[in-house]
Design a protein around this motif. Structure first.
Motif, PDB file in Angstrom:
ATOM      1  N   ILE A  74      89.503 -30.982  42.390  1.00 35.85           N
ATOM      2  CA  ILE A  74      89.378 -32.296  43.021  1.00 35.85           C
ATOM      3  C   ILE A  74      90.476 -33.228  42.530  1.00 35.85           C
ATOM      4  O   ILE A  74      91.120 -33.917  43.329  1.00 35.85           O
ATOM      5  N   ASN A  75      90.725 -33.242  41.240  1.00 32.23           N
ATOM      6  CA  ASN A  75      91.787 -34.100  40.707  1.00 32.23           C
ATOM      7  C   ASN A  75      93.155 -33.693  41.228  1.00 32.23           C
ATOM      8  O   ASN A  75      93.998 -34.550  41.494  1.00 32.23           O
ATOM      9  N   LEU A  76      93.384 -32.400  41.405  1.00 33.12           N
ATOM     10  CA  LEU A  76      94.632 -31.928  42.012  1.00 33.12           C
ATOM     11  C   LEU A  76      94.770 -32.486  43.428  1.00 33.12           C
ATOM     12  O   LEU A  76      95.815 -33.030  43.800  1.00 33.12           O
ATOM     13  N   ALA A  77      93.715 -32.376  44.208  1.00 33.56           N
ATOM     14  CA  ALA A  77      93.749 -32.886  45.587  1.00 33.56           C
ATOM     15  C   ALA A  77      93.919 -34.402  45.613  1.00 33.56           C
ATOM     16  O   ALA A  77      94.678 -34.938  46.420  1.00 33.56           O
ATOM     17  N   TRP A  78      93.219 -35.124  44.710  1.00 33.90           N
ATOM     18  CA  TRP A  78      93.319 -36.586  44.673  1.00 33.90           C
ATOM     19  C   TRP A  78      94.712 -37.077  44.286  1.00 33.90           C
ATOM     20  O   TRP A  78      95.065 -38.208  44.579  1.00 33.90           O
ATOM     21  N   ARG A  79      95.493 -36.262  43.633  1.00 27.18           N
ATOM     22  CA  ARG A  79      96.858 -36.686  43.297  1.00 27.18           C
ATOM     23  C   ARG A  79      97.714 -36.866  44.547  1.00 27.18           C
ATOM     24  O   ARG A  79      98.720 -37.567  44.520  1.00 27.18           O
ATOM     25  N   ASN A  80      97.297 -36.216  45.635  1.00 26.79           N
ATOM     26  CA  ASN A  80      98.074 -36.282  46.875  1.00 26.79           C
ATOM     27  C   ASN A  80      97.338 -36.907  48.053  1.00 26.79           C
ATOM     28  O   ASN A  80      97.969 -37.303  49.021  1.00 26.79           O
ATOM     29  N   PHE A  81      96.021 -36.958  47.999  1.00 24.43           N
ATOM     30  CA  PHE A  81      95.214 -37.495  49.098  1.00 24.43           C
ATOM     31  C   PHE A  81      94.122 -38.386  48.524  1.00 24.43           C
ATOM     32  O   PHE A  81      93.517 -38.058  47.511  1.00 24.43           O
ATOM     33  N   LYS A  82      93.818 -39.479  49.208  1.00 29.60           N
ATOM     34  CA  LYS A  82      92.745 -40.377  48.757  1.00 29.60           C
ATOM     35  C   LYS A  82      91.367 -39.845  49.115  1.00 29.60           C
ATOM     36  O   LYS A  82      90.395 -40.148  48.447  1.00 29.60           O
ATOM     37  N   ASN A  83      91.297 -39.078  50.178  1.00 29.77           N
ATOM     38  CA  ASN A  83      89.996 -38.640  50.699  1.00 29.77           C
ATOM     39  C   ASN A  83      89.934 -37.120  50.798  1.00 29.77           C
ATOM     40  O   ASN A  83      90.817 -36.492  51.389  1.00 29.77           O
ATOM     41  N   ILE A  84      88.872 -36.574  50.241  1.00 37.07           N
ATOM     42  CA  ILE A  84      88.644 -35.136  50.274  1.00 37.07           C
ATOM     43  C   ILE A  84      87.426 -34.876  51.136  1.00 37.07           C
ATOM     44  O   ILE A  84      86.379 -35.503  50.959  1.00 37.07           O
ATOM     45  N   ILE A  85      87.579 -33.954  52.073  1.00 31.63           N
ATOM     46  CA  ILE A  85      86.470 -33.559  52.930  1.00 31.63           C
ATOM     47  C   ILE A  85      86.162 -32.098  52.630  1.00 31.63           C
ATOM     48  O   ILE A  85      87.005 -31.226  52.837  1.00 31.63           O
ATOM     49  N   ILE A  86      84.970 -31.863  52.111  1.00 31.21           N
ATOM     50  CA  ILE A  86      84.548 -30.510  51.769  1.00 31.21           C
ATOM     51  C   ILE A  86      83.752 -29.965  52.943  1.00 31.21           C
ATOM     52  O   ILE A  86      82.802 -30.582  53.403  1.00 31.21           O
ATOM     53  N   CYS A  87      84.180 -28.809  53.419  1.00 33.05           N
ATOM     54  CA  CYS A  87      83.604 -28.235  54.630  1.00 33.05           C
ATOM     55  C   CYS A  87      83.118 -26.821  54.331  1.00 33.05           C
ATOM     56  O   CYS A  87      83.919 -25.902  54.239  1.00 33.05           O
ATOM     57  N   PHE A  88      81.798 -26.682  54.157  1.00 34.36           N
ATOM     58  CA  PHE A  88      81.224 -25.400  53.797  1.00 34.36           C
ATOM     59  C   PHE A  88      80.483 -24.763  54.959  1.00 34.36           C
ATOM     60  O   PHE A  88      80.179 -25.407  55.960  1.00 34.36           O
ATOM     61  N   ASP A  89      80.190 -23.489  54.790  1.00 35.44           N
ATOM     62  CA  ASP A  89      79.520 -22.704  55.819  1.00 35.44           C
ATOM     63  C   ASP A  89      78.156 -23.279  56.172  1.00 35.44           C
ATOM     64  O   ASP A  89      77.486 -23.862  55.322  1.00 35.44           O
ATOM     65  N   GLY A  90      77.752 -23.076  57.420  1.00 31.26           N
ATOM     66  CA  GLY A  90      76.494 -23.604  57.920  1.00 31.26           C
ATOM     67  C   GLY A  90      75.326 -22.673  57.706  1.00 31.26           C
ATOM     68  O   GLY A  90      74.613 -22.337  58.641  1.00 31.26           O
ATOM     69  N   ASP A  91      75.126 -22.255  56.472  1.00 29.08           N
ATOM     70  CA  ASP A  91      73.954 -21.445  56.143  1.00 29.08           C
ATOM     71  C   ASP A  91      73.327 -22.009  54.871  1.00 29.08           C
ATOM     72  O   ASP A  91      73.843 -22.956  54.279  1.00 29.08           O
TER      73      ASP A  91
END
Length: 190
Positions: A74-91
């Motif tokens: 998450i911290n890696l992603a936040w260094r480049n993007f303000k918003n993280i959208i986690i998209c997991f399987d629908g089960d």
């Protein structure tokens, strides 16, 4: 035992000195370049989800490689993007994994950065969904994402057995306990 004739969708590689699943995000080297075009990144579970989304034109996507999402990712992603959208399987396992991630990630919440969740419809993963409904269809479901707070609240409300004082007190205690784990005092206050 009988071996399945259906090949595995994912191959699970072991961690090595050079490859740390909990620190890396598959395709992040490409996805991070999209921060000029958007303020969000999608994190999915598997590399086939990334391949399908990327091929459909959704370039700001990476994968946790089937491991539980970590603070480092998450911290890696936040260094480049303000918003993280986690998209997991629908089960049920995708929902459980999303809840475990939300429980862990709420702790590191910080101002001007967000984590939200998209759950695919029952039985579909992002790979299936984008192949069936295309890029536009996928973005329609992404628009229905829930902020981490709303996601955690809704999940806990679904666990209510009834609306008795005892059940409601248990719900409230669970939500207070989650709130108390937030490290940032200002975020915790709100």
């Amino acid at each position: 035992t009988v071996l399945s004739s259906v090949p595995a969708k994912y191959i699970n590689s072991p961690e090595t000195i050079f490859f740390k699943k909990g620190s890396d995000l598959y395709n992040f080297n490409n996805a991070k370049n999209e921060n000029k075009n958007t303020d969000h990144i999608l994190i999915v579970e598997g590399y086939m989800d990334v391949v399908s989304l990327y091929n459909s034109g959704i370039k700001n996507v990476c994968a946790s490689l089937g491991t539980a999402i970590t603070d480092s990712q998450i911290n890696l992603a936040w260094r480049n993007f303000k918003n993280i959208i986690i998209c997991f399987d629908g089960d049920s396992s995708g929902l459980a994994a999303a809840y475990r991630a939300a429980e862990k990630l709420i702790k590191i919440s910080k101002a001007n950065h967000s984590v939200s969740f998209v759950m695919m419809p029952q039985g579909l993963d992002p790979d299936d969904y984008v192949n069936k409904f295309g890029k536009e269809g996928f973005y329609k479901i992404v628009e229905k994402r829930k902020d981490i707070i709303e996601f955690l609240f809704d999940y806990n409300v679904r666990t209510l057995k009834d609306f008795s004082p005892s059940s409601l007190a248990s719900l409230e205690q669970n939500l207070i306990n989650l709130s108390n784990t937030i490290e940032d005092a200002i975020i915790q206050k709100y």
